[in-house]
Design an enzyme around this catalytic site. Structure first.
Site, short mmCIF file in Angstrom:
data_model
loop_
_atom_site.label_atom_id
_atom_site.label_comp_id
_atom_site.label_asym_id
_atom_site.label_seq_id
_atom_site.Cartn_x
_atom_site.Cartn_y
_atom_site.Cartn_z
N HIS A 92 67.71 27.00 73.11
CA HIS A 92 67.38 25.57 73.28
C HIS A 92 66.08 25.20 72.56
O HIS A 92 65.30 24.37 73.05
CB HIS A 92 67.26 25.21 74.77
N TYR B 142 63.96 31.33 83.57
CA TYR B 142 63.30 30.14 83.00
C TYR B 142 61.80 30.16 83.30
O TYR B 142 60.97 29.94 82.42
CB TYR B 142 63.95 28.86 83.54
N ASN C 9 73.98 21.55 81.09
CA ASN C 9 74.50 21.48 79.72
C ASN C 9 75.45 20.30 79.61
O ASN C 9 75.76 19.65 80.61
CB ASN C 9 75.29 22.77 79.40
#
Ligand code: NDP
Length: 500
Positions: A56, A339, A129
């Site tokens: 990303h 993350y 997404n």
């Protein structure tokens, strides 16, 4: 930096007399080490880049708000969802997945759709997404999957052999691969695509009761896509097409919006359901659990500085608020670690203090202290428990109710009901003939670059989803269809052996 300041200054605020000429010993002499203004400028320039996201990396973002349009507070105690009309500030970052920071926006790739809600109970990140499913369903496979989609370590080029080798060895990917190579695989812009939470999440109310939910964020602009030919052309003409489109639309006052829905799945109904609702490679059919409207997401303000607000934006599926919790989805469980860890590496241990990431409507009050780039940290006690008036825990009310877990701790392989049916349904029931044609042509255009044995194995995967689908891909590649049928009758292990 204050843009309105009229005098140019150093990083420390001192006025700069001349920003064009370095101090030299005489007009033609060498530069002097004492020119600290020159040294500061050159040293800062060398440090402009931070590690790019491993996935990303290329993205665009905007500020906006979320407003509740339908009261579902019986299912969740989340304060920001408590009543119709309640409005919460948001920041959204869209992205492609596989390319680097300067890659083209019109790649055939899933799109990230990450929403940060600045709620009064802390920041809630819905890190989704533009597709309802994913390629794999166990975080253990994630680094391998991404490696296979990125560049070959020897050539530094994208490699169709790596791409199709991994995917055809991972048949649970066929549903997402079908979406990726369908018309939805290259959205026209970030405004013209849906978002999905993809995983199943848990909502719980004040009574401690819980339901499972899946989020669907549907574009009000309508789904609009690019053909392969249009996408390839735009990659050359305007690699920043989607980034520019979002910025310009907001600048013109054409604020994009999405209607947010949830599917609500009672825990009892999930138990014996035909699909495992924690398998992120599957959807939960709308016909069984219809979409219920929740609210509206509107983007109405562009960032003032891309780096500060978009590049430094950090989303984390573990950033949850009371009323919303994780599910046992094995990919989500891995993301709860991944993350936060990525941002600690990329932005540092105090990344949550960067203004775009700050919990602006529920200030941080805890005993975590110090480390790089600390912006404050508080002067009171730095330990708990204390009797010095420091912040105290809120108590069990804000925590999800405990739940029973039992079982044999081991590396359990997923035992899916069927990895092929939903991909087949998408081909058979959802797509019309022009869409099927585009799907097959997009797959053939990419797969033809891979080794013959990988073309065979991949075609078998599509054949197992739907015989016509597999046959058409095989024909497009000039493969022997009878051989595909023969291979499709084999077990996955035999197929792998026959195509290795
Ligand atoms: P439904 O018949 O209730 O709905 C079909 C869904 O497919 C719609 O949400 C539609 O999205 C979406 N869709 C249409 N074309 C495409 C495409 N080319 N790529 C991806 N999605 C598309 O579906 P079911 O729930 O019974 O599921 C049937 C199949 O539809 C699934 O196997 C799955 O592949 C696909 N699907 C299902 C979704 C879901 O959440 N249930 C979401 C997306 C796909 P929209 O309404 O935005 O046009």
């Amino acid at each position: 930096m204050n843009q309105k300041k009229e005098t140019l200054t150093t990083a420390f605020g001192a006025p700069v007399a001349d920003d064009q000429n370095s101090i030299t010993a005489g007009a033609d002499g060498p530069a002097l080490l004492q020119d600290v203004k020159l040294l500061e400028k050159l040293a800062h320039f060398n440090r402009e880049r931070i590690p790019e996201r491993v996935v990303h990396a290329k993205g665009a973002g905007a500020h906006g708000y979320f407003i509740v349009t339908n009261d579902l507070s019986r299912y969740t105690r989340a304060a920001f969802l408590s009543e119709v009309g309640k409005r919460t500030d948001t920041f959204v970052r869209f992205s492609t997945v596989g390319g680097g920071r300067d890659s083209a926006d019109t790649e055939r790739d899933p799109r990230g759709f990450a929403v940060k809600f600045y709620t009064e109970e802390g920041n809630y990140d819905l890190v989704g997404n533009n597709t309802p499913v994913f390629f794999i369903r166990d975080a253990m496979k994630f680094p391998d999957f991404i490696h296979s989609q990125k560049k070959n370590p020897a050539t530094n080029c994208k490699d169709p052999d790596m791409f199709w080798d991994f995917l055809s060895l991972t048949p649970e990917s066929v549903h997402q691969v079908t979406i990726l190579f369908s018309d939805r695989g290259v959205p026209f812009s970030y405004r013209h695509m849906n978002g999905y939470g993809s995983h199943t999440f848990k909502w719980y109310n004040e009574a401690g009761e819980f339901v499972w939910v899946k989020y669907h964020i549907k574009t009000d602009q309508g789904n609009r896509t690019l053909s392969e030919t249009e996408a390839v052309k735009l990659r050359g003409e305007d690699p920043d097409h989607a980034t520019r489109d979002l910025y310009r639309a907001i600048e013109k006052g054409e604020f994009p919006s999405w209607t947010v829905y949830v599917q609500v799945i009672p825990p009892g109904a999930a138990m014996d359901y035909k699909w495992n609702i924690f398998d992120v490679t599957k959807v939960v059919p709308h016909s069984d659990f219809p979409l219920q409207e929740l609210g509206k997401l509107v983007l109405n303000r562009n960032p003032e500085n891309y780096f500060a607000e978009v590049e430094q934006a950090a989303f984390n599926p573990g950033s949850l608020v009371p009323g919303i919790a994780a599910s046992p989805d094995k990919l989500l469980q891995g993301r709860l670690f991944g993350y936060h860890d990525a941002h600690l590496h990329r932005l540092g241990p105090n990344y949550h203090q960067i203004p775009i990431n700050q919990s602006r409507n529920s200030p941080e009050t805890n005993y975590q202290r110090d480390s790089y780039m600390q912006q404050g940290g508080g002067s009171g006690p730095n330990y708990w428990p204390n009797t010095m008036g420091g912040p105290a825990p809120a108590g069990p009310g804000v925590e999800e109710a405990g739940f029973d877990v039992s079982g044999h701790a081991a590396r359990h392989p997923f035992v899916p009901a069927d990895d092929y049916k939903q991909a087949g349904d998408l081909f058979r029931k959802v797509m019309d003939e022009p869409r099927r044609e585009a799907l097959v042509s997009n797959i053939v255009g990419h797969l033809k670059g891979a080794l013959g044995r990988l073309q065979l194995r991949s075609s078998v995967m599509f054949f197992k989803a739907d015989e016509e689908y597999g046959r058409r891909v095989a024909e497009g590649l000039g493969l022997n269809v009878a051989r595909i049928e023969e291979l499709a009758a084999m077990s996955h292990e035999e197929l792998v052996k026959a195509t290795s």
